[in-house]
Design a protein around this motif. Structure first.
Motif, PDB file in Angstrom:
ATOM      1  N   UNK A  70       0.843  -1.202   0.000  1.00 57.26           N
ATOM      2  CA  UNK A  70       0.000   0.000   0.000  1.00 57.26           C
ATOM      3  C   UNK A  70       0.876   1.249   0.000  1.00 57.26           C
ATOM      4  N   UNK A  71       2.004   1.209   0.731  1.00 54.68           N
ATOM      5  CA  UNK A  71       2.885   2.386   0.799  1.00 54.68           C
ATOM      6  C   UNK A  71       3.464   2.717  -0.567  1.00 54.68           C
ATOM      7  N   UNK A  72       3.894   1.678  -1.260  1.00 53.44           N
ATOM      8  CA  UNK A  72       4.470   1.912  -2.603  1.00 53.44           C
ATOM      9  C   UNK A  72       3.462   2.521  -3.541  1.00 53.44           C
ATOM     10  N   UNK A  86      -6.331   1.966   0.922  1.00 48.08           N
ATOM     11  CA  UNK A  86      -5.864   0.777   0.171  1.00 48.08           C
ATOM     12  C   UNK A  86      -5.805  -0.432   1.106  1.00 48.08           C
ATOM     13  N   UNK A  87      -6.435  -1.525   0.674  1.00 47.16           N
ATOM     14  CA  UNK A  87      -6.328  -2.782   1.427  1.00 47.16           C
ATOM     15  C   UNK A  87      -5.418  -3.706   0.640  1.00 47.16           C
ATOM     16  N   UNK A  88      -4.273  -3.980   1.213  1.00 52.04           N
ATOM     17  CA  UNK A  88      -3.294  -4.812   0.513  1.00 52.04           C
ATOM     18  C   UNK A  88      -3.276  -6.185   1.174  1.00 52.04           C
ATOM     19  N   UNK A 114      -6.035  -4.617  -3.227  1.00 54.57           N
ATOM     20  CA  UNK A 114      -5.015  -5.181  -4.129  1.00 54.57           C
ATOM     21  C   UNK A 114      -4.450  -6.435  -3.474  1.00 54.57           C
ATOM     22  N   UNK A 115      -4.234  -7.467  -4.270  1.00 58.40           N
ATOM     23  CA  UNK A 115      -3.620  -8.680  -3.720  1.00 58.40           C
ATOM     24  C   UNK A 115      -2.468  -9.124  -4.614  1.00 58.40           C
ATOM     25  N   UNK A 241       7.769  -4.288 -15.785  1.00 57.39           N
ATOM     26  CA  UNK A 241       7.208  -2.993 -15.413  1.00 57.39           C
ATOM     27  C   UNK A 241       6.924  -2.945 -13.913  1.00 57.39           C
ATOM     28  N   UNK A 242       6.916  -1.716 -13.363  1.00 57.88           N
ATOM     29  CA  UNK A 242       6.564  -1.558 -11.953  1.00 57.88           C
ATOM     30  C   UNK A 242       5.045  -1.624 -11.832  1.00 57.88           C
ATOM     31  N   UNK A 243       4.580  -2.606 -11.090  1.00 49.81           N
ATOM     32  CA  UNK A 243       3.123  -2.753 -10.964  1.00 49.81           C
ATOM     33  C   UNK A 243       2.519  -1.587 -10.172  1.00 49.81           C
ATOM     34  N   UNK A 244       3.286  -1.066  -9.196  1.00 52.69           N
ATOM     35  CA  UNK A 244       2.732   0.066  -8.417  1.00 52.69           C
ATOM     36  C   UNK A 244       2.545   1.279  -9.316  1.00 52.69           C
ATOM     37  N   UNK A 245       3.511   1.516 -10.221  1.00 51.24           N
ATOM     38  CA  UNK A 245       3.384   2.679 -11.111  1.00 51.24           C
ATOM     39  C   UNK A 245       2.150   2.514 -12.000  1.00 51.24           C
ATOM     40  N   UNK A 246       1.899   1.296 -12.451  1.00 50.62           N
ATOM     41  CA  UNK A 246       0.718   1.073 -13.311  1.00 50.62           C
ATOM     42  C   UNK A 246      -0.562   1.288 -12.499  1.00 50.62           C
ATOM     43  N   UNK A 247      -0.577   0.788 -11.268  1.00 53.56           N
ATOM     44  CA  UNK A 247      -1.771   0.975 -10.422  1.00 53.56           C
ATOM     45  C   UNK A 247      -2.034   2.471 -10.238  1.00 53.56           C
ATOM     46  N   UNK A 248      -0.976   3.223  -9.920  1.00 54.28           N
ATOM     47  CA  UNK A 248      -1.149   4.677  -9.715  1.00 54.28           C
ATOM     48  C   UNK A 248      -1.719   5.336 -10.970  1.00 54.28           C
ATOM     49  N   UNK A 249      -1.174   4.958 -12.115  1.00 50.53           N
ATOM     50  CA  UNK A 249      -1.617   5.569 -13.362  1.00 50.53           C
ATOM     51  C   UNK A 249      -3.079   5.193 -13.669  1.00 50.53           C
TER      52      UNK A 249
END
Ligand code: BTN
Length: 325
Positions: A70-72, A86-88, A114-115, A241-249
């Motif tokens: 969640x932090x990322x 965010x629930x991780x 997100x899991x 790819x960075x999955x966190x960057x994709x989630x943010x986008x």
């Protein structure tokens, strides 16, 4: 649940950073057989760890899988609502189920689940959604739009546009949408979207948008039966790819589109959606629960319903179907 051996194995590697540890040393430290060590090393590889193995020296971890904590995700996220809660989870049966429970408990609009892995990931029409650990984005988003119930499917189309825009922003790829919710790259499925509702007496309580985005899988990571029809961003572009960057986008684009939709209605989204659609103007087959309609896909209505003109000129309105191109 992580096994005790796996935990001890990871501890042994972290306590001896950059050193090679032989199978025998690991077996002695952990108190298990060398076969068990070998089995767990293979499991780690399957989960995205890169391990170097050198004869007479042993094993060393060279790369750990990227996590999407969640932090990322939060780091650099500039949305107002989406992803503010965010629930991780490391592993769940389905992020949809978790999101349904949270939505029922009155969680705030924009809550994201997100899991890293789903053991019972589900797709449309009761299909399974293959969701292995650390490789893809398995996420459900809770929205609470004040719209009439029949308009809810429009949110699937909004979500599809958001994913396409995020992929275009972060990769060199050109994704296309296959009505209503498949996102394809070079003809193979990269993302699926499942929209579910909680409603009472025609009143929407929440809409739960589930997205499965294949990001870092290699071809051999897919089960054989999916290899011809599924793909990932890494397969298509040849880099991870960075999955966190994709989630943010995705969250950023989805929020922008959602605000436009709430303010101006579906029409601006429809124009965008049609510009990304693969099937418009082409002859397609729509397999509904009761029959098969073949004809030219004309576009979608202002409500997001697919219009097909068959060979006799009759126009059909398709609310739910599988499309063959
Ligand atoms: C489809 O194409 O059939 C839709 C697939 C949707 C998969 C996502 S992954 C996250 C969320 N949790 C699930 O169990 N399903 C959706």
């Amino acid at each position: 649940m992580q096994s005790e051996i796996r935990k001890k194995l990871l501890d042994a590697f972290s306590n001896n950073e950059d050193q090679y540890l032989s199978g025998q040393t690991l077996a002695d430290t952990i108190g298990c057989s060398r076969t068990a060590i070998w089995k767990h090393i293979e499991e780690l590889r399957k989960d995205g760890f890169e391990l170097e193995a050198i004869r007479n020296k042993g094993y060393r971890i060279v790369k750990t899988p990227e996590r999407v904590s969640a932090d990322e995700i939060r780091l650099g996220l500039k949305t107002k609502y989406l992803g503010q809660s965010i629930h991780y989870e490391d592993a769940v049966d389905s992020t949809q189920r978790v999101a349904h429970r949270l939505a029922y408990d009155q969680s705030m609009e924009g809550t994201v689940v997100v899991a890293e892995e789903q053991t019972l990931g589900r797709g449309r029409m009761e299909r399974k959604w293959y969701s292995p650990k650390y490789t893809g984005i398995w996420m459900s988003i809770i929205l609470r739009p004040k719209i009439p119930l029949p308009k809810a499917p429009q949110l699937t189309l909004i979500a599809a546009v958001a994913v396409v825009q995020a992929i275009e922003e972060l990769t060199e790829l050109t994704p296309q949408i296959k009505w209503p919710n498949d996102i394809l790259i070079n003809g193979k499925k990269m993302t699926g979207i499942l929209t579910e509702l909680q409603a009472e007496a025609d009143q929407i309580n929440s809409v739960i948008i589930g997205m499965g985005i294949n990001v870092n899988q290699k071809l051999e990571d897919f089960p054989i039966e999916l290899r011809e029809i599924a793909t990932s961003l890494a397969i298509e572009q040849g880099v991870y790819f960075s999955r966190s960057a994709i989630i943010r986008s995705v969250l950023t684009h989805l929020e922008k589109l959602y605000f436009i939709y709430i303010e101006k209605g579906f029409f601006p989204i429809k124009i965008l959606w049609e510009s990304y659609a693969i099937s418009i103007g082409k002859t397609i087959k729509a397999r509904t629960l009761s029959n098969v309609i073949e004809g030219k896909a004309l576009g979608i209505t202002d409500d997001g319903v697919l219009r097909i003109e068959d060979h006799s000129g009759e126009i059909h309105y398709i609310y739910s179907a599988d499309i063959e191109l």
